[in-house]
Design a protein around this motif. Sequence first.
Motif, short mmCIF file in Angstrom:
data_model
loop_
_atom_site.label_atom_id
_atom_site.label_comp_id
_atom_site.label_asym_id
_atom_site.label_seq_id
_atom_site.Cartn_x
_atom_site.Cartn_y
_atom_site.Cartn_z
N GLY A 18 1.62 -9.95 -8.25
CA GLY A 18 1.42 -8.66 -7.63
C GLY A 18 1.08 -8.71 -6.16
O GLY A 18 0.93 -7.66 -5.52
N TYR A 19 0.97 -9.92 -5.61
CA TYR A 19 0.62 -10.03 -4.20
C TYR A 19 1.84 -10.28 -3.31
O TYR A 19 1.69 -10.43 -2.10
N THR A 20 3.02 -10.32 -3.91
CA THR A 20 4.26 -10.37 -3.15
C THR A 20 5.24 -9.39 -3.78
O THR A 20 5.57 -9.51 -4.96
N ILE A 21 5.67 -8.42 -2.99
CA ILE A 21 6.64 -7.43 -3.44
C ILE A 21 7.75 -7.34 -2.40
O ILE A 21 7.62 -7.89 -1.31
N GLY A 22 8.84 -6.67 -2.74
CA GLY A 22 9.95 -6.58 -1.80
C GLY A 22 10.61 -5.21 -1.82
O GLY A 22 10.86 -4.64 -2.89
N MET A 23 10.89 -4.68 -0.62
CA MET A 23 11.63 -3.43 -0.49
C MET A 23 13.10 -3.77 -0.25
O MET A 23 13.45 -4.42 0.73
N GLY A 24 13.95 -3.38 -1.18
CA GLY A 24 15.37 -3.68 -1.08
C GLY A 24 16.22 -2.50 -1.47
O GLY A 24 15.73 -1.38 -1.61
N ALA A 25 17.51 -2.78 -1.65
CA ALA A 25 18.48 -1.73 -2.00
C ALA A 25 19.23 -2.14 -3.25
O ALA A 25 19.44 -3.33 -3.51
N SER A 26 19.66 -1.16 -4.02
CA SER A 26 20.23 -1.44 -5.33
C SER A 26 21.51 -2.27 -5.27
O SER A 26 21.80 -3.03 -6.19
N ALA A 27 22.28 -2.19 -4.19
CA ALA A 27 23.52 -2.96 -4.10
C ALA A 27 23.26 -4.46 -4.19
O ALA A 27 24.08 -5.21 -4.74
N ALA A 28 22.14 -4.91 -3.64
CA ALA A 28 21.82 -6.33 -3.69
C ALA A 28 21.64 -6.81 -5.13
O ALA A 28 22.03 -7.93 -5.48
N PHE A 29 21.06 -5.97 -5.97
CA PHE A 29 20.81 -6.34 -7.36
C PHE A 29 22.01 -6.06 -8.26
O PHE A 29 22.25 -6.77 -9.23
N VAL A 30 22.78 -5.02 -7.92
CA VAL A 30 23.88 -4.59 -8.78
C VAL A 30 25.19 -5.27 -8.42
O VAL A 30 25.86 -5.87 -9.27
N LEU A 31 25.57 -5.20 -7.13
CA LEU A 31 26.89 -5.66 -6.71
C LEU A 31 26.93 -7.15 -6.38
O LEU A 31 27.90 -7.84 -6.73
N THR A 91 20.43 2.86 -3.56
CA THR A 91 19.07 3.37 -3.67
C THR A 91 18.05 2.31 -3.26
O THR A 91 18.23 1.13 -3.52
N PHE A 92 16.95 2.75 -2.64
CA PHE A 92 15.94 1.83 -2.12
C PHE A 92 14.76 1.76 -3.07
O PHE A 92 14.27 2.78 -3.56
N MET A 93 14.28 0.52 -3.32
CA MET A 93 13.26 0.33 -4.35
C MET A 93 12.35 -0.84 -4.02
O MET A 93 12.68 -1.70 -3.22
N LEU A 94 11.20 -0.85 -4.68
CA LEU A 94 10.26 -1.96 -4.60
C LEU A 94 10.36 -2.79 -5.86
O LEU A 94 10.38 -2.26 -6.98
N SER A 95 10.43 -4.11 -5.66
CA SER A 95 10.56 -5.03 -6.79
C SER A 95 9.56 -6.17 -6.64
O SER A 95 8.96 -6.36 -5.57
N ALA A 96 9.39 -6.94 -7.71
CA ALA A 96 8.47 -8.08 -7.71
C ALA A 96 9.09 -9.22 -8.51
O ALA A 96 10.05 -9.00 -9.27
N PRO A 97 8.57 -10.43 -8.37
CA PRO A 97 9.07 -11.54 -9.20
C PRO A 97 8.90 -11.23 -10.68
O PRO A 97 7.97 -10.53 -11.07
N LYS A 98 9.78 -11.74 -11.49
CA LYS A 98 9.74 -11.51 -12.94
C LYS A 98 8.46 -12.11 -13.53
O LYS A 98 8.06 -13.22 -13.16
N GLY A 99 7.84 -11.37 -14.44
CA GLY A 99 6.64 -11.86 -15.10
C GLY A 99 5.36 -11.21 -14.62
O GLY A 99 4.26 -11.69 -14.92
N LEU A 100 5.48 -10.10 -13.91
CA LEU A 100 4.32 -9.37 -13.41
C LEU A 100 3.47 -8.88 -14.59
O LEU A 100 4.01 -8.33 -15.55
#
Length: 319
Positions: free
Chosen positions: A89-102, A249-258
């Motif tokens: 929970g001490y490292t998060i990231g603001m990204g866009a859905s295309a990076a995760f989807v496409l 779409t723009f979103m906040l994500s974190a490493p898996k296992g939060l």
Amino acid sequence: MTATMMKKLALAAVAAGLAFPAVPALAEYPDKPITMYIGFNPGGAVDTTARLIQRNLEKELGVPVVAVQKPGGGGTVMATTLMHDKPDGYTIGMGASAAFVLAPLLNSDIQFELDGFDHIATVSYPQDALVVRADSPWNTYADMIKDAKENDKALSLSSQVSVSRLMAIAIEEKEGVKFNIVPVKGGKAGIQNVLGGHTDLTWGASGWHGQVKAGEMKPILSLGYVRNPDFQDIPTLQELGIDYAFVDTFMLSAPKGLPEDVKAKLSAAVKAALTPELAAELQSKMYLSADYRTPEETLDYLKMQREQVKPFVEKMLAQ
């Protein structure tokens, strides 16, 4: 009870305390600064979203949120970096859905999948459009298609992202017209190409609104699932009979296992941070629409996008 017995009991209590030292209370999350990676360069729509919500997240969480730029690869550099960080929970990231989807569909070298993260919340989305010069003979999508067919004309498209290339494939398949794709680096370059008369049109998630207001450009369609709130007269591609839509779409994500409690606290903080005042700032600065979604809703949205674009990605890779 004699004095001797009382002394023995006191000594026993002291000994018990030494044998079983008090366990310190666990610190409540968060108790130190949080690092927020930003997957794009300063000044763009994702960066603007991150910078505006940063200050409100600090108020909600009670600790500093330190922004660190991690641009590159349309957000994939940030995602790859985030993937390898500790899920505390001490490292998060603001990204866009295309990076995760496409990106995972288009590039086999990408090391992650869209469900390889704990997505915290959806934050905002842009008002996108396919735009042409103001003096273009096309005022509508129908005008563009009619001109291309009657004059056997290839449509030149400045494209900075795969979203617009996939759109071109969808239109080609439905209408029987041809696009010449001119790759550019960034939405600003695409707009400059159109204004300079080098290409007929370009797609933009943001940045075109100023030119439209100045009377230099005009939008003819949106790739959204619904019409743009501030441009209600622009139809979506789906309304025009083309089975393609994509909103980066723009979103906040974190490493898996939060930890679930940490994810819930972060998501609730995002929801509280998206105040009416912040939503108004997003709209006024970049024509971005605030749109909070829970972790579950965000993941469902990403999966929906992946299923919709898969057929067109396969066609693009086959070309």
